[in-house]
Structures are given as structure tokens and as C-alpha cells.
Scaffold this active site. Structure first.
Site, PDB file in Angstrom:
ATOM      1  N   GLY A   1      71.758  -3.590  -2.034  1.00  0.00           N
ATOM      2  CA  GLY A   1      70.771  -3.256  -3.062  1.00  0.00           C
ATOM      3  C   GLY A   1      70.023  -1.957  -2.802  1.00  0.00           C
ATOM      4  O   GLY A   1      68.990  -1.706  -3.432  1.00  0.00           O
TER       5      GLY A   1
ATOM      6  N   GLU B   1      78.536  -7.802   5.069  1.00  0.00           N
ATOM      7  CA  GLU B   1      77.543  -7.099   4.262  1.00  0.00           C
ATOM      8  C   GLU B   1      76.422  -6.583   5.157  1.00  0.00           C
ATOM      9  O   GLU B   1      75.496  -7.343   5.505  1.00  0.00           O
ATOM     10  CB  GLU B   1      76.939  -8.047   3.227  1.00  0.00           C
ATOM     11  CG  GLU B   1      77.933  -8.614   2.252  1.00  0.00           C
ATOM     12  CD  GLU B   1      77.235  -9.103   0.988  1.00  0.00           C
ATOM     13  OE1 GLU B   1      77.500  -8.555  -0.079  1.00  0.00           O
ATOM     14  OE2 GLU B   1      76.399 -10.023   1.091  1.00  0.00           O
TER      15      GLU B   1
ATOM     16  N   ASN C   1      77.898 -11.457  -7.352  1.00  0.00           N
ATOM     17  CA  ASN C   1      76.711 -12.237  -6.984  1.00  0.00           C
ATOM     18  C   ASN C   1      75.566 -11.796  -7.889  1.00  0.00           C
ATOM     19  O   ASN C   1      74.983 -10.733  -7.690  1.00  0.00           O
ATOM     20  CB  ASN C   1      76.374 -11.984  -5.505  1.00  0.00           C
ATOM     21  CG  ASN C   1      75.088 -12.673  -5.088  1.00  0.00           C
ATOM     22  OD1 ASN C   1      74.554 -13.518  -5.821  1.00  0.00           O
ATOM     23  ND2 ASN C   1      74.575 -12.328  -3.915  1.00  0.00           N
ATOM     24  N   TRP C   2      75.268 -12.631  -8.858  1.00  0.00           N
ATOM     25  CA  TRP C   2      74.223 -12.262  -9.828  1.00  0.00           C
ATOM     26  C   TRP C   2      72.809 -12.502  -9.309  1.00  0.00           C
ATOM     27  O   TRP C   2      71.835 -12.123  -9.970  1.00  0.00           O
ATOM     28  CB  TRP C   2      74.420 -13.050 -11.132  1.00  0.00           C
ATOM     29  CG  TRP C   2      75.563 -12.562 -11.954  1.00  0.00           C
ATOM     30  CD1 TRP C   2      76.358 -11.485 -11.695  1.00  0.00           C
ATOM     31  CD2 TRP C   2      76.034 -13.115 -13.181  1.00  0.00           C
ATOM     32  NE1 TRP C   2      77.299 -11.336 -12.688  1.00  0.00           N
ATOM     33  CE2 TRP C   2      77.112 -12.333 -13.611  1.00  0.00           C
ATOM     34  CE3 TRP C   2      75.650 -14.215 -13.956  1.00  0.00           C
ATOM     35  CZ2 TRP C   2      77.817 -12.598 -14.796  1.00  0.00           C
ATOM     36  CZ3 TRP C   2      76.348 -14.491 -15.129  1.00  0.00           C
ATOM     37  CH2 TRP C   2      77.418 -13.680 -15.532  1.00  0.00           C
ATOM     38  N   LYS C   3      72.689 -13.178  -8.181  1.00  0.00           N
ATOM     39  CA  LYS C   3      71.363 -13.468  -7.610  1.00  0.00           C
ATOM     40  C   LYS C   3      70.478 -14.135  -8.677  1.00  0.00           C
ATOM     41  O   LYS C   3      70.962 -14.947  -9.464  1.00  0.00           O
ATOM     42  CB  LYS C   3      70.743 -12.190  -7.051  1.00  0.00           C
ATOM     43  CG  LYS C   3      71.731 -11.428  -6.162  1.00  0.00           C
ATOM     44  CD  LYS C   3      71.166 -10.256  -5.441  1.00  0.00           C
ATOM     45  CE  LYS C   3      72.282  -9.614  -4.632  1.00  0.00           C
ATOM     46  NZ  LYS C   3      71.837  -8.572  -3.750  1.00  0.00           N
TER      47      LYS C   3
ATOM     48  N   GLY D   1      76.725  -7.051  -5.949  1.00  0.00           N
ATOM     49  CA  GLY D   1      75.471  -7.521  -6.520  1.00  0.00           C
ATOM     50  C   GLY D   1      75.138  -6.747  -7.788  1.00  0.00           C
ATOM     51  O   GLY D   1      75.642  -7.035  -8.881  1.00  0.00           O
ATOM     52  N   GLY D   2      74.302  -5.720  -7.648  1.00  0.00           N
ATOM     53  CA  GLY D   2      73.785  -4.972  -8.799  1.00  0.00           C
ATOM     54  C   GLY D   2      74.845  -4.538  -9.799  1.00  0.00           C
ATOM     55  O   GLY D   2      74.670  -4.718 -11.011  1.00  0.00           O
TER      56      GLY D   2
ATOM     57  N   SER E   1      76.043  -2.270  -2.008  1.00  0.00           N
ATOM     58  CA  SER E   1      76.004  -1.098  -2.896  1.00  0.00           C
ATOM     59  C   SER E   1      77.389  -0.637  -3.345  1.00  0.00           C
ATOM     60  O   SER E   1      77.649   0.568  -3.477  1.00  0.00           O
ATOM     61  CB  SER E   1      75.227   0.044  -2.233  1.00  0.00           C
ATOM     62  OG  SER E   1      73.874  -0.339  -2.053  1.00  0.00           O
TER      63      SER E   1
ATOM     64  N   HIS F   1      74.062 -15.744   2.855  1.00  0.00           N
ATOM     65  CA  HIS F   1      73.776 -14.421   2.275  1.00  0.00           C
ATOM     66  C   HIS F   1      72.529 -13.856   2.958  1.00  0.00           C
ATOM     67  O   HIS F   1      71.594 -14.598   3.282  1.00  0.00           O
ATOM     68  CB  HIS F   1      73.560 -14.534   0.759  1.00  0.00           C
ATOM     69  CG  HIS F   1      73.467 -13.178   0.136  1.00  0.00           C
ATOM     70  ND1 HIS F   1      72.293 -12.472   0.114  1.00  0.00           N
ATOM     71  CD2 HIS F   1      74.401 -12.381  -0.439  1.00  0.00           C
ATOM     72  CE1 HIS F   1      72.521 -11.289  -0.451  1.00  0.00           C
ATOM     73  NE2 HIS F   1      73.795 -11.212  -0.794  1.00  0.00           N
TER      74      HIS F   1
ATOM     75  N   GLU G   1      69.992 -12.357   1.950  1.00  0.00           N
ATOM     76  CA  GLU G   1      68.683 -12.635   1.330  1.00  0.00           C
ATOM     77  C   GLU G   1      68.201 -14.035   1.711  1.00  0.00           C
ATOM     78  O   GLU G   1      67.002 -14.266   1.859  1.00  0.00           O
ATOM     79  CB  GLU G   1      68.772 -12.441  -0.191  1.00  0.00           C
ATOM     80  CG  GLU G   1      68.815 -10.952  -0.521  1.00  0.00           C
ATOM     81  CD  GLU G   1      69.599 -10.582  -1.756  1.00  0.00           C
ATOM     82  OE1 GLU G   1      69.831 -11.452  -2.616  1.00  0.00           O
ATOM     83  OE2 GLU G   1      70.003  -9.415  -1.858  1.00  0.00           O
TER      84      GLU G   1
END
Ligand code: PGA
Length: 259
Positions: free
Chosen positions: A175, A169, A9-11, A236-237, A215, A99, A101
Site C-alpha cells: 500500500g 509480501e 485482496n479487497w481488504k 491490494g489497491g 504495490s 496478512h 495488516e
């Protein structure tokens, strides 16, 4: 049979040239020691990159492309929104729904998440439904209750098939560098699978993929990938770097294979 998955997930990160550069480096790094079919890889880039990445990968690539969001309606005067048909025609097959966010920063309610999930299923795309508790829910001992509420609100009457994916999640792990304890991730993924067995059928529960997210990195992925109810990770990151995401996908591929 459940083939494990590595989802990126590159957001809201990367420019288009950076996204294409990632693909150029990631594909050979992944297939250096992973066989097609050992791991299902899906990349969720910013929506305008779906088509260029699909072109860069080519038609016969086993890597899937997904969208980070979808609108609830099939078509019409909804300026700025993206429908399932639009996303599919650009090369997306998977859609993230709910998600954290979007739930917590963009105020998506359980009810809206349910309508989006319905749209994805009706449009015959693969939904990746994200669920997870806030830190205050966990501290209050409400983790299972919150996740159950999210599942029940999302799946109101829709058919579910083994093609659906659920990502557990915990919001406090996303994150933050504070990944969940593997035993807590297993407990929640097992809880979700049991809910699917009761709400739908044991066969559906046995075939649906449940991922852990929060994470995940190349150092901690193997702790999750070997858990019996965890079928991979939503990252993600650590998915922004091709070497790091290839290492995560390889660890998932080598974790014991299909269950
Ligand atoms: P993270 O994000 O790996 O950076 O914690 C996970 C996600 O948002 O899906």
C-alpha cells in the site's frame, strides 16, 4: 505443474453493490483474451460478499472466492468469528492467513497464525500464508531470518500439499507504492521454495505456488510475472478496479504459463 495466480485482496473496501458491479465488469474484461486455466484468479472480498459474489459468478465460473480471515476453532460460542465450515458453505475455497495488516495492526502473533493455518488445512480449504519483513528487519539484514521464523512458526507439524500458496509480501511495500526490486522478490521467493524443499520435500517445493505482493500494478506486474520462482501476485489497491485487475491477471497469464 504450477498454474500462475492473480489474487485480489479487497481488504475493507467496497459496498455490496460496488462489489457486484466489479464482477459484472471484470469477468468479460478478463476472458476477452485469457483462457480458463491460464491463470488462477481468486478474489478475497469482505466476508459478507462471499455468497452474493459466488451467486453472481455462477457455479461453473473458474474464478475462486476467498476469505481474508478465519477463526482457529471448528465451531462454537465465538461471537463474531467465522469458521472454515461457515466460509466454505458461503462459497469460499481459499483463506488468507497471516496478512501483514492482521499481524501488525491486529496483533496476530506467529503462534496464532500457525493455529489459523492448521485450521485451514484441517478444514481442507486452500491456505494463502502471507509472510514478509518490516523495513527495519530489511535494513538490519534480517529479512530471511524473519521470514524463516514466520514459516517455521506457521507450519508446526501440519501436512502441506501443493494446494497451499505462500505470498511473500514485504510489509514496507504494501500500500505504499514502493514495490520491491524484482531481484529481491525473486531472491526471497527462491529462499521460501528452498525452505519448503528442506522442511517438506522437493516435490512439494516444486508444486507450491509462491506469489509476490506489495504495490503491484498493471505497469510493474510483468517484471514479477516472468521471475522463475514467482507464480503470480497478491494485489491490494490495484485489484479494486476491474480493468486494472484484469490487466494484471492477463499479464500473469501471458507470462509463460505453468512452470
Ligand atoms: P497493495 O496490497 O497491492 O495495495 O500493496 C497488497 C496486499 O496487502 O496484499
Amino acid at each position: 505443474m504450477r498454474i500462475p495466480c492473480a489474487y485480489a485482496n479487497w481488504k475493507m473496501h467496497k459496498t455490496l453493490p460496488e462489489a457486484l458491479e466489479f464482477i459484472y465488469e471484470f469477468v468479460p474484461a478478463l476472458f476477452r483474451d485469457v483462457k480458463e486455466g491460464d491463470v488462477g484468479v481468486t478474489i478475497f472480498p469482505p466476508a459478507p460478499y462471499i455468497w452474493p459474489i459466488r451467486q453472481e459468478l455462477g457455479d461453473d465460473s473458474p474464478i475462486f472466492i476467498g476469505s481474508q480471515n478465519i477463526y482457529t476453532e471448528k465451531e462454537g460460542a465465538f461471537t463474531g468469528e467465522l469458521s472454515g465450515n461457515i466460509l466454505r458453505s458461503a462459497g469460499a475455497s481459499h483463506i488468507l492467513v497471516g496478512h501483514s495488516e492482521r499481524r501488525h495492526k491486529l496483533d496476530e502473533s506467529n503462534e496464532l497464525v500457525g493455529r489459523k493455518l492448521d485450521r485451514v488445512i484441517r478444514d481442507r480449504l486452500f491456505p494463502v500464508l502471507c509472510v514478509g519483513e518490516l523495513l527495519r528487519d530489511r535494513e538490519a539484514g534480517r529479512t530471511k531470518e524473519v521470514v524463516k521464523e514466520q514459516l517455521e512458526a506457521a507450519w508446526t507439524g501440519q501436512e502441506v500439499t501443493g494446494g497451499a500458496i505462500i505470498a511473500y509480501e514485504p510489509v514496507w511495500a504494501i500500500g505504499t507504492g514502493k514495490n520491491a526490486e524484482p531481484r529481491d522478490a525473486q531472491e526471497m521467493c527462491e529462499y521460501i521454495r528452498t525452505w519448503i524443499a528442506e522442511y517438506f520435500t522437493p516435490e512439494t517445493a516444486a508444486s507450491i505456488r509462491i506469489l509476490y505482493g506489495g504495490s503491484v500494478n498493471p505497469e510493474n506486474i510483468s517484471q514479477y510475472a516472468r521471475l522463475p520462482d514467482v507464480d503470480g501476485a497478491l494485489v491490494g489497491g490495484a485489484s479494486l478496479d476491474p480493468g486494472s485487475f484484469a490487466a494484471i491477471a492477463k499479464a500473469i497469464a501471458h507470462s509463460g504459463g505453468a512452470r
